[in-house]
Design a protein around this motif. Structure first.
Motif, PDB file in Angstrom:
ATOM      1  N   GLY A 164     -30.664  22.453  98.251  1.00 53.50           N
ATOM      2  CA  GLY A 164     -29.675  21.648  98.975  1.00 53.50           C
ATOM      3  C   GLY A 164     -29.065  20.505  98.200  1.00 53.50           C
ATOM      4  N   THR A 165     -28.652  20.747  96.971  1.00 53.18           N
ATOM      5  CA  THR A 165     -27.976  19.706  96.191  1.00 53.18           C
ATOM      6  C   THR A 165     -26.574  19.474  96.745  1.00 53.18           C
ATOM      7  OG1 THR A 165     -29.138  20.573  94.270  1.00 53.18           O
ATOM      8  CG2 THR A 165     -27.372  18.985  93.858  1.00 53.18           C
ATOM      9  N   ALA A 166     -26.226  18.221  96.968  1.00 55.90           N
ATOM     10  CA  ALA A 166     -24.909  17.936  97.547  1.00 55.90           C
ATOM     11  C   ALA A 166     -24.408  16.587  97.080  1.00 55.90           C
ATOM     12  CB  ALA A 166     -24.986  17.971  99.070  1.00 55.90           C
ATOM     13  N   ILE A 167     -23.093  16.399  97.168  1.00 56.67           N
ATOM     14  CA  ILE A 167     -22.492  15.122  96.780  1.00 56.67           C
ATOM     15  C   ILE A 167     -21.288  14.849  97.667  1.00 56.67           C
ATOM     16  CG2 ILE A 167     -20.988  16.152  95.000  1.00 56.67           C
ATOM     17  CD1 ILE A 167     -21.631  13.582  93.295  1.00 56.67           C
TER      18      ILE A 167
ATOM     19  N   GLY B  89     -21.197   8.597  86.883  1.00 56.28           N
ATOM     20  CA  GLY B  89     -22.470   9.098  86.403  1.00 56.28           C
ATOM     21  C   GLY B  89     -23.468   9.510  87.468  1.00 56.28           C
ATOM     22  N   VAL B  90     -23.104   9.342  88.750  1.00 53.74           N
ATOM     23  CA  VAL B  90     -24.013   9.780  89.817  1.00 53.74           C
ATOM     24  C   VAL B  90     -24.132  11.292  89.805  1.00 53.74           C
ATOM     25  CG1 VAL B  90     -24.209  10.014  92.331  1.00 53.74           C
ATOM     26  CG2 VAL B  90     -23.714   7.779  91.313  1.00 53.74           C
ATOM     27  N   ASP B  91     -22.988  11.968  89.678  1.00 50.69           N
ATOM     28  CA  ASP B  91     -23.005  13.432  89.705  1.00 50.69           C
ATOM     29  C   ASP B  91     -23.822  13.992  88.538  1.00 50.69           C
ATOM     30  OD1 ASP B  91     -20.920  12.434  88.034  1.00 50.69           O
ATOM     31  OD2 ASP B  91     -19.950  14.394  88.011  1.00 50.69           O
ATOM     32  N   LYS B  92     -23.736  13.314  87.390  1.00 53.23           N
ATOM     33  CA  LYS B  92     -24.504  13.779  86.227  1.00 53.23           C
ATOM     34  C   LYS B  92     -26.000  13.660  86.476  1.00 53.23           C
ATOM     35  CE  LYS B  92     -24.344  11.219  82.366  1.00 53.23           C
ATOM     36  NZ  LYS B  92     -23.827  10.777  81.059  1.00 53.23           N
ATOM     37  N   ARG B  93     -26.411  12.498  86.944  1.00 52.31           N
ATOM     38  CA  ARG B  93     -27.860  12.318  87.102  1.00 52.31           C
ATOM     39  C   ARG B  93     -28.431  13.229  88.183  1.00 52.31           C
ATOM     40  NH1 ARG B  93     -25.135   8.226  84.373  1.00 52.31           N
ATOM     41  NH2 ARG B  93     -26.429   7.625  82.585  1.00 52.31           N
ATOM     42  N   ILE B  94     -27.688  13.470  89.267  1.00 51.97           N
ATOM     43  CA  ILE B  94     -28.251  14.348  90.299  1.00 51.97           C
ATOM     44  C   ILE B  94     -28.341  15.778  89.756  1.00 51.97           C
ATOM     45  CG2 ILE B  94     -26.243  15.248  91.626  1.00 51.97           C
ATOM     46  CD1 ILE B  94     -29.339  13.573  93.175  1.00 51.97           C
ATOM     47  N   ASP B  95     -27.389  16.182  88.927  1.00 49.39           N
ATOM     48  CA  ASP B  95     -27.445  17.542  88.381  1.00 49.39           C
ATOM     49  C   ASP B  95     -28.610  17.708  87.414  1.00 49.39           C
ATOM     50  OD1 ASP B  95     -25.365  18.408  89.900  1.00 49.39           O
ATOM     51  OD2 ASP B  95     -23.943  18.687  88.255  1.00 49.39           O
ATOM     52  N   VAL B  96     -28.901  16.677  86.660  1.00 50.99           N
ATOM     53  CA  VAL B  96     -30.057  16.754  85.757  1.00 50.99           C
ATOM     54  C   VAL B  96     -31.348  16.866  86.577  1.00 50.99           C
ATOM     55  CG1 VAL B  96     -31.447  15.477  84.071  1.00 50.99           C
ATOM     56  CG2 VAL B  96     -28.961  15.603  83.809  1.00 50.99           C
ATOM     57  N   ILE B  97     -31.444  16.060  87.628  1.00 52.75           N
ATOM     58  CA  ILE B  97     -32.662  16.134  88.444  1.00 52.75           C
ATOM     59  C   ILE B  97     -32.710  17.457  89.211  1.00 52.75           C
ATOM     60  CG2 ILE B  97     -34.032  15.039  90.278  1.00 52.75           C
ATOM     61  CD1 ILE B  97     -32.982  12.365  89.373  1.00 52.75           C
ATOM     62  N   ALA B  98     -31.563  17.936  89.660  1.00 52.69           N
ATOM     63  CA  ALA B  98     -31.548  19.244  90.338  1.00 52.69           C
ATOM     64  C   ALA B  98     -32.065  20.328  89.400  1.00 52.69           C
ATOM     65  CB  ALA B  98     -30.129  19.580  90.814  1.00 52.69           C
TER      66      ALA B  98
ATOM     67  N   ILE C 130     -23.445  18.867  79.270  1.00 54.64           N
ATOM     68  CA  ILE C 130     -24.359  18.932  78.126  1.00 54.64           C
ATOM     69  C   ILE C 130     -25.747  18.460  78.553  1.00 54.64           C
ATOM     70  CG2 ILE C 130     -24.185  16.649  76.969  1.00 54.64           C
ATOM     71  CD1 ILE C 130     -23.798  20.038  75.199  1.00 54.64           C
ATOM     72  N   ASP C 131     -25.804  17.483  79.455  1.00 55.97           N
ATOM     73  CA  ASP C 131     -27.119  17.008  79.891  1.00 55.97           C
ATOM     74  C   ASP C 131     -27.857  18.063  80.714  1.00 55.97           C
ATOM     75  OD1 ASP C 131     -26.890  14.652  78.557  1.00 55.97           O
ATOM     76  OD2 ASP C 131     -26.754  13.365  80.317  1.00 55.97           O
ATOM     77  N   VAL C 132     -27.125  18.808  81.506  1.00 58.18           N
ATOM     78  CA  VAL C 132     -27.774  19.883  82.267  1.00 58.18           C
ATOM     79  C   VAL C 132     -28.313  20.946  81.300  1.00 58.18           C
ATOM     80  CG1 VAL C 132     -27.378  21.795  83.866  1.00 58.18           C
ATOM     81  CG2 VAL C 132     -26.502  19.514  84.397  1.00 58.18           C
ATOM     82  N   ILE C 133     -27.517  21.304  80.310  1.00 55.99           N
ATOM     83  CA  ILE C 133     -27.990  22.323  79.364  1.00 55.99           C
ATOM     84  C   ILE C 133     -29.124  21.762  78.497  1.00 55.99           C
ATOM     85  CG2 ILE C 133     -27.353  23.878  77.473  1.00 55.99           C
ATOM     86  CD1 ILE C 133     -24.603  24.118  78.664  1.00 55.99           C
ATOM     87  N   ALA C 134     -29.034  20.481  78.144  1.00 54.28           N
ATOM     88  CA  ALA C 134     -30.135  19.868  77.380  1.00 54.28           C
ATOM     89  C   ALA C 134     -31.438  19.949  78.180  1.00 54.28           C
ATOM     90  CB  ALA C 134     -29.808  18.416  77.040  1.00 54.28           C
ATOM     91  N   THR C 135     -31.333  19.713  79.485  1.00 54.13           N
ATOM     92  CA  THR C 135     -32.515  19.817  80.352  1.00 54.13           C
ATOM     93  C   THR C 135     -32.995  21.268  80.421  1.00 54.13           C
ATOM     94  OG1 THR C 135     -31.652  17.957  81.631  1.00 54.13           O
ATOM     95  CG2 THR C 135     -33.403  19.259  82.653  1.00 54.13           C
ATOM     96  N   ALA C 136     -32.057  22.181  80.492  1.00 62.23           N
ATOM     97  CA  ALA C 136     -32.412  23.605  80.535  1.00 62.23           C
ATOM     98  C   ALA C 136     -33.114  24.026  79.242  1.00 62.23           C
ATOM     99  CB  ALA C 136     -31.154  24.447  80.755  1.00 62.23           C
ATOM    100  N   ILE C 137     -32.641  23.521  78.116  1.00 61.78           N
ATOM    101  CA  ILE C 137     -33.280  23.850  76.834  1.00 61.78           C
ATOM    102  C   ILE C 137     -34.704  23.284  76.800  1.00 61.78           C
ATOM    103  CG2 ILE C 137     -33.280  23.306  74.353  1.00 61.78           C
ATOM    104  CD1 ILE C 137     -30.255  23.665  74.370  1.00 61.78           C
TER     105      ILE C 137
END
Lengths: 553, 553
Positions: free
Chosen positions: A333-336, A404-413, B409-416
């Motif tokens: 359930g990732t959402a923004i 940068g909110v969207d970036k950080r949530i995607d990394v945590i997702a 790139i951060d999502v792919i970095a996390t995936a790697i």
């Protein structure tokens, strides 16, 4: 003769019928075409538009998207030409004969019926607005289809000066922003005690000021008794006159057609499917908002009415029909959502819900900057990450802020999907330049905090434990500077700035005080320093910012 | 008596000396303080500043960061007050007596020496500019320290109208943008055949037009023979006069002090450390740009001079000194740079390097939009993802574009980091709203493409295989619209637009043609359609965009 030749000449073409031509249904249809070039594929869509961008509808209302054609990603003609897919818009499925593998379809306006044979049927009927038991609710507009927004935009301009939005969830907030930006006086009525119920209350509390600052009125813990002559009577007895009413109180699965042919419906009210999106009828698949999903952390049934999940399920159903099994069945359930430039994002499960589970959690609140503060334009963001205390698994995150909110949530997702431990966030190598982050990214910092916390060396106090601490006389030490302290602090707190703590630690009278600063970082340094003198302090998680946000709760 | 009491009263305080007070060194010092409240901690820094933001230096030159004080994150005084850390700026280590656990330190200007005992020594001397064998190079400025940028900015304004930058890597591009924005005529001289050598050539080719469009001159495959009276003589015999020369040709580990005391130096020229950052002397640790790292994909030694890695290593060395072992020793070199609004990011390993390995790879090029095209402001980005063909492991990614490059790139970095398979990117649940992405995010799409490709059903041709295809007469089918075709295509290609392919497929004369479109998506649909007629086409990966970019190579 190779495989392709065999396919071409021997097998009789399969027939696939898909009910619902948005998101999941359309993804399924085009994927089926790519995997099975010879099949007959028919899509039935109730509205007059197919494959439209339903997530863009609030922005069409707001005039951000100005051309209606931009919302229409495909037309029946383009789908026929490119994919040889037959699309019947303005039609609905009226009956499914599961034994005969037949579906009856009827034109909604003209009422002309037809019957289609299928080898496989895919249901993607979506969700419909929750029917609110409010007298007069029929005068409220909904926001589900292109027709809905056409009706709303016709009413805008001229005499329409105000709007009342029923529901403070994702869609409600998007509409509120868009109508406010068009100059309407907007009021949001939310039945629960906070906006955006998927957030935890201390995070939701961070929104209220921002939204009210743009002139939008908010009434939480409030319901509507009736709507009459453009006047809503609220549960507190007051009344609000409004030129426009919009019902955005959430959705529930549209299970009418599934129910009518005896498909299994689950405890959460959605169509039951297995991991390959198959219903209890092996020839019928179902995808999208209408089906129950499996929670990533406990495999429980859940409803996740999100476009990205629907799209993925559409593709996976097509794969399963073609014998390609083994899809990842879990959803998180990732959402923004954006309102007045404030981005609010979440993934996974929240603390409210986990408090009803057996899982012992660690919550981490932080308030980092979106990028290095020495580079212009950094914005403060607010992050909450929830992890399992027993094994460190990340269970959920909520983030509020600007860039940068969207970036950080995607990394945590991504971290949640790959079952990372929360302390492993510290070792992620994220792209750093001063306009994008910090050498220790906010995500890395969460990992460092978690490491300290879960190793047991640095204990935290949560915002909701402060009230009891005040009542029971726990010593509270504010380690911010004098100037910050003078702006206001927690009742009863004593100020010993971090930089003078080494000289003044003897002023701390008890061995187990609570220390705090603005965001938690100086509190952590204070905590580390006090150990030297035998003082085992707890640090207020998220600092005074998190606590202050909740004072209005 | 609890542990804290024991620590307080029994152990004699340890002494830690850290050589280098930026990034890794400073992270190590503050972490040591938090873990060991009683220790004596001394930091030796060669420059006159400590804990400064070296990644911000190019932006101070450009005036984006206007106040020098913003670059100074801490001062010796603030570090003393807050952390009880002694910092000696303007000092350098002159000798290490490993047997006696003593380090000799000398003031650089005044030459006054002192000697410090250590229980543990941490070396974080960083890197220094590669010494270019160019007569006259001493007139070029470097960009490593606050003093360097002070010297450069003193020269700006007035008569300084042009700058020549030696090196087209990360720092070189950042300086080029900043000086160009200040109105200087900038020329970049790069010895290798492309800008940003960590990129693969077809990706680097996408930058050139953009940078030249801002008036910056670029000369690749070019070196400088000599610099004399503000005139550089280039390897092609031409000369360029410039008011300012800046050497940004890369760095190498500063191993002088490590070498002088006999610490092991590795094959790549950096200090050798084990997984816990310990050198071959158990009392000496080393971190940051000066040490060799371990590659994530083959455990080989590598140099990764990045601030985020240095920071992490600083903390991990402190952890190891305190007996907290088990750090993640791998690096993947995630980095990002911006030039004229174009963001260029990469993580992992590139194809150039993998071509010298035994790993068989699959490259995927795509050109998605940063967010849903129906929402205003979407920008095209260019993505390359490299995966192992045998097991699907993601090995590297390169992304160029505007908004959203840093996120992907951060999502792919996390995936790697989490060893994801490339097709698993399809199932990531990323935050979708139309201003942030698409219901199928560019990351998901890479997963879908990989799935198709690695299952073997949909084969691809790479840009570098087109030349041979043209020469050997392979049939090339351009499935874009007539109008696009008219703008130019691959030599010899025939135009059959996708929407008419079903009627016109008989015009394809051979069973194994190459199909292509603009980005690869229509080519994929064409490929799927042609299977129906027994035609096994290959699809040009990345479409004509990737191929076109490389025409200048």
């Amino acid at each position: 003769m190779n495989n392709t030749e065999a396919q071409k000449t021997t097998a009789s073409p399969k027939s696939y019928v898909i009910v619902g031509g948005v998101a999941g249904g359309m993804s399924c249809a085009t994927r089926l075409r790519r995997l099975d070039p010879n099949a007959r594929i028919t899509v039935i869509e109730r509205s007059n538009y197919v494959s439209y961008a339903n997530c863009g509808l609030p922005y069409y209302v707001g005039g951000v998207i100005q051309d209606e054609a931009d919302l229409l990603l495909q037309t029946p003609a383009s789908l026929k030409a490119r994919f040889d897919i037959d699309v019947l818009v303005g039609h609905e499925a009226t009956n499914i004969d599961r034994d005969a593998h037949k579906i009856e379809v009827q034109g909604i306006e003209k009422g002309i019926g037809t019957s289609l044979d299928y080898d496989y049927l895919v249901l993607s009927p979506g969700a419909k607005a929750i029917a609110l038991p409010i007298p007069g609710i029929e005068s409220a507009f909904q926001l589900r289809t292109v027709e809905d927004v056409q009706a709303i935009t016709k009413r805008l301009g001229g005499k329409t000066k105000s709007a009342l939005i029923i529901g403070g969830g994702f869609i409600g907030l998007e509409v509120a922003e868009n109508l406010s930006n068009r100059g309407l006086q907007v009021t949001i009525i939310e039945a629960s005690s906070q906006l955006l119920p998927p957030l935890d209350p201390e995070m939701a509390a961070l929104l209220t000021d921002k939204i009210q600052g743009h002139g939008v009125r908010i009434a939480t813990s409030t319901t509507i008794e009736k709507i009459e002559n453009n006047v809503a009577t609220l549960s507190d007895g007051s009344t609000i006159a409004s030129d426009l009413f919009i019902a955005a109180a959430g959705v529930r699965p549209d299970i009418a057609i599934a129910q009518s042919c005896g498909l299994e419906i689950g405890t959460r009210g959605g169509i039951v499917v297995d991991d390959d999106l198959r219903t209890n009828d092996p020839a019928i698949f179902a995808v999208g908002d209408a089906v129950e999903k499996r929670e990533f952390f406990d495999s429980g049934a859940n409803l996740v009415p999100l476009a990205n999940v629907a799209n993925r399920q559409g593709r996976r159903a097509a794969d399963a029909i073609m014998g390609r099994l083994g899809a990842d069945p879990y959803t998180q359930g990732t959402a923004i959502v954006t309102i007045f430039g404030l981005n609010i994002a979440l993934t996974g499960v929240n603390e409210k819900r986990l408090s009803h589970s057996d899982i012992e959690i660690e919550s981490i609140h932080s308030h980092p900057n979106s990028h290095a503060t020495y580079f212009p334009g950094a914005e403060e963001m607010h992050i909450k990450v929830i992890a399992s205390r027993s094994d460190g698994r990340i269970l959920g995150a909520q983030i509020i802020g600007g860039a940068g909110v969207d970036k950080r949530i995607d990394v945590i997702a991504t971290a949640i999907k790959t079952k990372m431990k929360v302390w492993e966030l510290a070792d992620l190598e994220l792209a750093y330049a001063p306009q994008f982050g910090s050498a220790k990214d906010p995500i890395n910092m969460i990992g460092y905090i978690a490491e300290n916390r879960l190793e047991g060396n640095f204990r935290a106090t949560q915002w909701h434990e402060i009230e009891e601490a005040i009542e029971t006389g726990v010593e509270l030490i504010d380690v911010r500077d004098e100037a910050e302290f003078a702006q206001g602090t927690i009742p009863g707190a004593k100020n010993i700035p971090l930089n003078s703590l080494r000289e003044r630690y003897r002023e701390i009278a008890t061995p187990n005080p609570i220390v705090f600063c603005r965001v938690g970082q100086r509190g952590h340094s204070a905590q580390a320093l006090l150990v030297r003198y035998g003082i085992n302090a707890k640090n207020l998680d998220g600092g005074i910012i998190t606590w202050q946000a909740t004072k209005g709760i």
